[in-house]
Design an enzyme around this catalytic site. Structure first.
Site, short mmCIF file in Angstrom:
data_model
loop_
_atom_site.label_atom_id
_atom_site.label_comp_id
_atom_site.label_asym_id
_atom_site.label_seq_id
_atom_site.Cartn_x
_atom_site.Cartn_y
_atom_site.Cartn_z
N HIS A 183 59.17 -40.84 -45.97
CA HIS A 183 60.15 -40.32 -45.00
C HIS A 183 60.09 -38.81 -44.88
CE1 HIS A 183 62.72 -44.11 -45.50
NE2 HIS A 183 62.21 -44.10 -44.30
N ARG A 285 57.34 -46.25 -31.34
CA ARG A 285 57.62 -47.24 -32.39
C ARG A 285 59.00 -47.85 -32.09
NH1 ARG A 285 54.94 -43.05 -36.05
NH2 ARG A 285 53.43 -44.20 -37.28
N CYS A 481 46.44 -43.69 -33.20
CA CYS A 481 47.85 -43.29 -33.23
C CYS A 481 48.38 -43.17 -34.66
CB CYS A 481 48.71 -44.24 -32.39
SG CYS A 481 48.72 -45.92 -33.01
#
Ligand code: PEP
Ligand code: MG
Length: 556
Positions: A183, A285, A481
């Site tokens: 994260h 996403r 990507c």
């Protein structure tokens, strides 16, 4: 850690120099904490207060950050966690001790499950530490109020912390733990804050010590010499000047077009990326939008979101990935139950096949939103492994009136059979994060396995080359990507291998554009050959660096 240089993993480019501010350590429950009369109430109040605070922060955070904060708030509201803490209280534990034990037992279970769950252990620890601080009436652990510009140093930043950092004060981030796709890494790149993770001994640094963080090389210099600081500052200035010199669509110096696109996770990301000099979105996403939803979003709700995502990209392309749920991104409304190996389980398109209702609702909403905007909307599937899946997905997308359909290539089997897969669809997009994980059999959430997950691994480059060849045979475009597309040196190699578009955090686009503009396509092909001929990931990067244009070497 004393004066000198320490190597970590650079996850967000650029350099920063400033005094260390350490992220506050959590307060432990007193060893002899007595039971409290209203212990169960205190435990419930604390968890509720933590959830409310996280939700409050989510309101002002950007999409990806907001989703993570909401998901963490949901952990604080987990009835099982409250029940476990209450049982501890009833067994005679003080409220802080009860919370600590309940959280620890959850963490143990999550860690044993591995993958996504193990990563959520950081979020759970954060919830526990905050709740304990609430019960004890002390300040919540985490980033102190910042009065001056600084470099934040932490064991690992909890999502709640990264998401709400004061960009004006935080010059750089250094963490002891974490990995390329943690994260902290994703959020730091999104916020364009230079960051280095997995720095051994980082938390031994004292507050106020000056460090130079190099998010490109992954080096952290402790009390660097003035010459070194000057050198990096000059590099930043050279970089800024260089980046300003190239604008517009991505292309090599001899004019071969390479689309430069943004990775986004929701409406606010789309609005921010829409203002940038880039050619559209290469990866939306969609699961990020629904991480905290407890029930499946309706067609109307989804249409509303997609409309807002497409609006800033009138005349530009937007590649939407259908829900990539499961493994590291479970969605409450698409839960198929616990699995031994979630990363190898019923995730991504496999989950869509078991829940076609979810896929149909999403495609219907995308189709309506696409027809109402001027964006060139294209839809792709995650985790495609075999030709039948590609054909099944393509049929469903086209039946919904969406003309351009693609597949992500993130499973080695799909890459090896790309020539056949690409017959079924209009384009491919290499998800190099997962492709590295599956090619090298290394869990992408494990910082310890960073060397195996290095996208310079020649084996990964071989797999990518095969995927590109399969696309070329069919005359279809193949993009990237995954995070590798944002590395300016590696981008040259990818283009040399035949990749025709690169999608990344918008902050990484200018440097990649500059790198392309310094090389002809033939040079990119030569660099790709050098990288694939190398024995190791390190040798591959060194060989490419040595042959890259001096103008690029000056600024990376
Ligand atoms: C990838 O796997 O490279 C990718 C782009 O998808 P995600 O990181 O969302 O799994
Ligand atoms: Mg993936």
């Amino acid at each position: 850690m004393s004066v000198g240089v320490v190597q970590g993993i650079g996850v967000s480019a650029g350099s920063a120099f400033g005094p260390v501010v350490k992220v506050g350590a959590a307060v432990r429950p007193p060893a002899d904490e007595p039971p409290a009369d209203n212990g169960a109430e205190k435990v419930a109040d604390a968890l509720e207060a933590v959830a409310t605070e996280l939700e409050r922060r989510a309101l002002t955070a950007l999409d990806t950050a907001a989703s993570i904060l909401q998901a963490t708030a949901m952990l604080a509201r987990d009835p099982g966690l409250l029940a476990a803490a209450t049982t501890e209280v009833e067994g005679g534990a003080g409220p802080a001790t009860a919370l600590d034990r309940a959280v620890q037992s959850y963490i143990d279970q999550f860690t044993a499950l591995g993958g996504y769950f193990a990563e959520r252990a950081t979020d759970l620890r954060d919830v526990g530490d905050r709740a304990i601080a609430h019960v004890l009436g002390v300040p919540a652990p985490g980033v102190p109020t910042l009065t001056e510009e600084c470099v934040l140093v932490a064991v690992d930043l909890a999502p709640a912390e990264t998401a709400t950092l004061d960009r004006a004060k935080v010059l750089g981030i250094v963490t002891q733990e974490g990995g390329r796709t943690s994260h902290t890494a994703i959020l730091a790149a999104q916020m364009a804050i230079p960051a280095v993770v997995k720095v051994a001994g980082a938390t031994d640094l004292e507050d106020g010590v000056h460090v130079l963080v190099d998010g490109d090389t992954g080096e952290v210099h402790v009390e660097p010499t003035p010459e070194l600081v000057r050198e990096l500052r000059q590099r930043s200035e050279r970089r800024a000047a260089a980046l300003e010199s190239t604008t517009g669509p991505g292309r090599t110096s001899d004019g071969r077009g390479v689309q430069l696109l943004a990775n986004i996770g929701g409406v606010e990301d789309a609005e921010a990326a829409g203002r940038e000099d880039l050619e559209g979105v290469g990866l939306f996403r969609t699961e990020f939008v629904f991480l905290s939803a407890s029930t499946a979003p309706t067609v109307e709700e989804q249409t509303d979101i997609y409309r807002k995502v497409f609006a800033p990209f009138e005349g530009r392309k937007v590649v939407v990935r259908t829900l990539d749920a499961g493994a590291d991104k479970p969605l409450a409304f698409a839960d198929l139950g616990a699995e031994e190996n979630p990363a190898l389980g019923r995730r991504g398109l496999r989950l869509s096949a078991e829940r076609p209702d979810l896929l149909d609702a999403q495609l219907e909403a995308l189709s309506i939103a696409a027809s109402e905007t001027g964006a060139d909307v294209q839809v792709m599937a995650p985790m495609v492994a075999i030709v039948e899946e590609a054909a099944w997905f393509a049929r469903r997308v086209r039946e919904n009136g969406l003309p351009k359909v693609g597949v992500m290539i993130e499973v080695p089997g799909a890459a090896m059979r790309s020539a056949h897969l690409m017959e079924e669809v209009d384009f491919g997009s290499l998800g190099t994060n997962d492709l590295a994980q599956y090619t090298l059999a290394a869990d992408r959430m494990q910082g310890e396995l960073a060397d195996l997950l290095d996208p310079w691994q020649p084996a990964l480059l071989d797999v990518i080359a095969t995927a590109c060849h399969g696309a070329a045979i069919n005359g279809k475009p193949m993009g990237v990507c995954g995070e590798s597309g944002g590395d300016p040196l590696l981008a040259l190699v990818l283009v040399g291998l035949g990749v025709s578009s690169l999608s990344m955090a918008p902050s990484k686009v200018p440097m990649v554009r500059f790198a392309l503009a310094q090389h002809t396509f033939a040079q990119c092909q030569r660099l790709a050959h050098l990288a694939r001929s190398a024995r190791t990931a390190y040798d591959a990067r060194e060989a490419v660096l040595a042959e890259a244009s001096p103008a690029l070497r000056e600024v990376i």
